[in-house]
Structures are given as structure tokens and as C-alpha cells.
Design a protein around this motif. Sequence first.
Motif, short mmCIF file in Angstrom:
data_model
loop_
_atom_site.label_atom_id
_atom_site.label_comp_id
_atom_site.label_asym_id
_atom_site.label_seq_id
_atom_site.Cartn_x
_atom_site.Cartn_y
_atom_site.Cartn_z
N ARG A 92 48.95 40.59 41.99
CA ARG A 92 49.61 39.90 40.89
C ARG A 92 49.98 40.89 39.78
NH1 ARG A 92 47.97 35.86 36.91
NH2 ARG A 92 45.79 36.21 37.41
N PHE A 93 49.11 41.88 39.55
CA PHE A 93 49.40 42.86 38.51
C PHE A 93 50.60 43.72 38.88
CE2 PHE A 93 48.95 47.16 36.79
CZ PHE A 93 48.99 46.87 35.43
N ASP A 112 44.64 39.07 43.74
CA ASP A 112 44.08 39.76 42.57
C ASP A 112 43.21 40.97 42.92
OD1 ASP A 112 45.08 38.32 40.26
OD2 ASP A 112 44.00 36.61 41.06
N ASP A 113 42.54 40.95 44.06
CA ASP A 113 41.61 42.03 44.40
C ASP A 113 42.08 42.73 45.67
OD1 ASP A 113 39.42 43.72 44.50
OD2 ASP A 113 38.10 42.24 45.43
N LEU A 114 42.24 44.06 45.60
CA LEU A 114 42.65 44.83 46.78
C LEU A 114 41.44 44.99 47.69
CD1 LEU A 114 44.81 46.34 48.33
CD2 LEU A 114 44.34 48.37 46.96
N ALA A 115 41.23 43.99 48.54
CA ALA A 115 40.07 43.97 49.43
C ALA A 115 40.31 42.93 50.51
CB ALA A 115 38.80 43.62 48.64
N THR A 154 55.18 28.56 42.90
CA THR A 154 55.34 28.27 44.33
C THR A 154 53.99 28.18 45.02
OG1 THR A 154 57.44 29.45 44.33
CG2 THR A 154 56.42 29.05 46.47
N ARG A 155 53.09 29.11 44.69
CA ARG A 155 51.74 29.11 45.30
C ARG A 155 50.81 29.94 44.41
NH1 ARG A 155 55.13 32.17 48.31
NH2 ARG A 155 55.56 30.47 49.76
N ALA A 156 49.58 29.49 44.28
CA ALA A 156 48.59 30.23 43.49
C ALA A 156 48.21 31.52 44.18
CB ALA A 156 47.34 29.37 43.28
N ALA A 157 47.74 32.49 43.39
CA ALA A 157 47.35 33.79 43.95
C ALA A 157 46.04 33.67 44.72
CB ALA A 157 47.20 34.80 42.82
N TRP A 158 45.92 34.45 45.80
CA TRP A 158 44.67 34.54 46.55
C TRP A 158 43.70 35.45 45.80
CZ3 TRP A 158 49.07 33.15 48.87
CH2 TRP A 158 49.02 32.22 49.93
#
Length: 440
Positions: A92-93, A112-115, A154-158
Motif C-alpha cells: 500500500r505504501f 501492508d507487510d512484505l511477508a 475496490t478491495r481492502a489491503a491484505w
Amino acid sequence: MFKLAGMNRLPSLCDDDLLDRLNEAGPYHVGEAAAVMERWGLDAIVIAQPVNVFHTLGHWPQIARTRMGQPAGTFAILTARQPDRPVLVTSRFLHFYTYADGRGPRDAFLYDDLADTGDLGRNGDFPLCPDKGAAPLSTMEQHRFATSAKALQTRAAWRNAGGALVGALQELGVWGDDLHATRIGWDDPLLAGVLARHGFTGESLAADNALREIRLIKSPLEQDLMARAAQANVDALSAVGHAVRAGASYRELHALFRAEAAARGNTAVFLNVDRSSSEASPHRIADGQALFLDAVSHFQNYHGDFARTVFVGEPTRAAARAAEAAAFAWQSVREALKPGVTFADITAIGQQALHKGGYDVMIGFGPHSCGLAHTDEPGEDAGGFWRKPNIALREGMIISVDCPVLDSGIGGSAHCEDLVLITADGCRQIHSTHEPVIVV
């Protein structure tokens, strides 16, 4: 002096127009992408390598420039069902802070988290770069907020990258089920791990070669980007060639090429000076020397490739003959280029031309596709290594044929090389035409 036939000057291309077109869509050839996926039997290709993400989306991931060698964080997905609608998967960032600038809304799957922890959960919309309200938002800030808001509507972030990738594949209808197995290609083993961790039951396979096959055929935008890059590269090498003087060091020529390429909006990749590609080469130009300059630089990742021979004063008879042979052979090869001609045919045509012209010169004829790399084509597996297959030319390919003289002890070196677009019944040069020898 032997001349190369062709047009003297091609129309200039506006950089702003090219950049606007890149913002609108990725430069890849949609029809070729569909054909390659059908040929490979792929329902989708999940893309992580920066060069392939750029080819698909027109966006080179920021993290690939700042964290060399680390796993990817921005991805693209192509589906056979809708090859003209690639989707973006990124944080998202990064979507807000780098991707959105200048670009219109694109279907995006954000995280949100690169994992990849096996978590398919979603996050709330916590603020990024919050608006403090102390001054009106700039045009750029307004665009960023609007693009980000549209994606999240459209869709929330994972919560993490693995979840976003799996969520995207599921929503795109290519995850498969017990009744419908799917076949997904990828260009990075990282992606195979994500599929396995989330229980993907279809077939997963390495498909970097499939992406290289797509890159062989250039879309109209790619052809324009290549022409823009090639012309600037030609002009930069010409400036260097005319500046050559006895006593100049090879290092000075490398530095000059970097400056001349940059002055024309290109980024230098390499310059081969008299058979030496090393920027640390300590040698100097001698009076009476023949030397070739082979230059590669890129504009927006699309590469120009051009070579010419330079005579510094009066060359030896052997060097002059070698330069003539290189130009004659390349002209003969170029006249024969058309769809259906193979790389092996090209080498044979060049050798036959030398024999027919009565030239006792050894030249290495090296055809290669040029585009997002100096040598940009699929490979043939050779025990884990890649070797060049015998590719047949097709309309829409852009190729170069290296024609360097391989003989030593002739008073220097010689080479002649241009970039050509393969047309329906032949080929045409994508940059202006120049004499095969620069005399200083």
C-alpha cells in the motif's frame, strides 16, 4: 568508401508522449502474450522480476533500484482469460508513494507487510502520509490520494504480500479447484514457494522463458521506445567517434560516451573500444590506428546498439580492407533479413557474402534480439545454463547482427552494426543511417 543504404534521418519522438503512453499501459505486445500463454498452456503468469514487471505494467519497481539482490515486493499477474488486463500486486505504501505518480487507476491488490505467513486476512485502512490540512494538497498529492482511495474502495489491503498474491489469483479465477486444475507460470522461485505454502493444487512451473518469448515481438509503443533509444545511442557514439584523437585514452572515451548518452536522455550501458569493454582499460589511441566503437545505452530500459569503425589518420591496408568487409557483409545480411530467416541462416549469409566479395577476413556474425536487454531473447536449456536457440525471424522483432572482425595483427579492429525492425517482407533500420567508417 562503402555506403550503407537507407534513410538519412528518422522523425524525432517526443519523450513526454512516450512517458505518457507508458503511464497508460505496459509496453508489452498483448497479442503475443496471449499466443505465448496458449502455446505454453498457461492460465496465468505471476511476475516478480523487475524487468518483467516493467514490461507488463510500464513501472519499474522502486525497491529493485534501492535493495539490489533482495526478494521482490511488487508483482504483476497476466491471465490467459484477459491478457490485456494485467493486475498489480504491491504494498500500500509503494502504491501510494511511487506507483501512483502520473498513472491512472489500475486494478491493484495491495498489502501492508512484505511477508508470507500463510495469513489471508485483511487490514483496516490506517492512514498513509496523513493530510495535516495546513495547506491545500498539491496536484501530485491529490492524485496520490485519489488513486490510493480508488484501489482501496475496490478491495481492502491484505495484511501481507503472500495473502495479496493468493487473493489476486483466487479473484482472477486461476487458483483452480478439485474439478478444474490450473497451470500457473512464474519467473521467480519465491512465487513457487507462495503457491506451495497456500496449498495450490494445480501445476506450477518456471516461465521466465515464456516472458522472454513475449518480449521478442515489439508492440507499437515498444517500437517507438526502441527508435528513441537507438537514435540517441547512435548520436552519442557518433559524437565520441568524431572526438577520437591519437593519444586519447580508452578511459576518456568511456567517460565521454557516458556524458554524450546522458546529454541525449539515455543511460550508458557499455562501450566497447577496440575490442575492449573494460572501463579500466589503460590503453591509448595511436596515430594510424583503426578501432571500432560498439555502444549500448538505454532510454526507459529500451536499448540502442550501434557500432562503427574509426580511422585515426591513415589506416593500414589490412585494416581498411577489414572495415570494408564488415560493412559489405552487414549490407548483404541486411538485404536478406525477413520473416522465416533463422539465426543460423544469418551467419551463413554473412560468410557467403565474404566469400563472394573476395574478402579474406574472419568476422563473427552474431544475431540477437534487442529490447529490454542488449541480448533479449529466450534461451535453450543446456544443463542449467542457457544457450542461444536457432530463432526464426518474425515480423515485429527488433534485432542486431554483430559483425566484428576477429583478426588480430591488422593494425586495429573493425565492426559495423545497426538495429533493424523485421517487417512483413524484409526489414527497416530504426535509426538514421551513417557511413560505416568515421575518419578523424
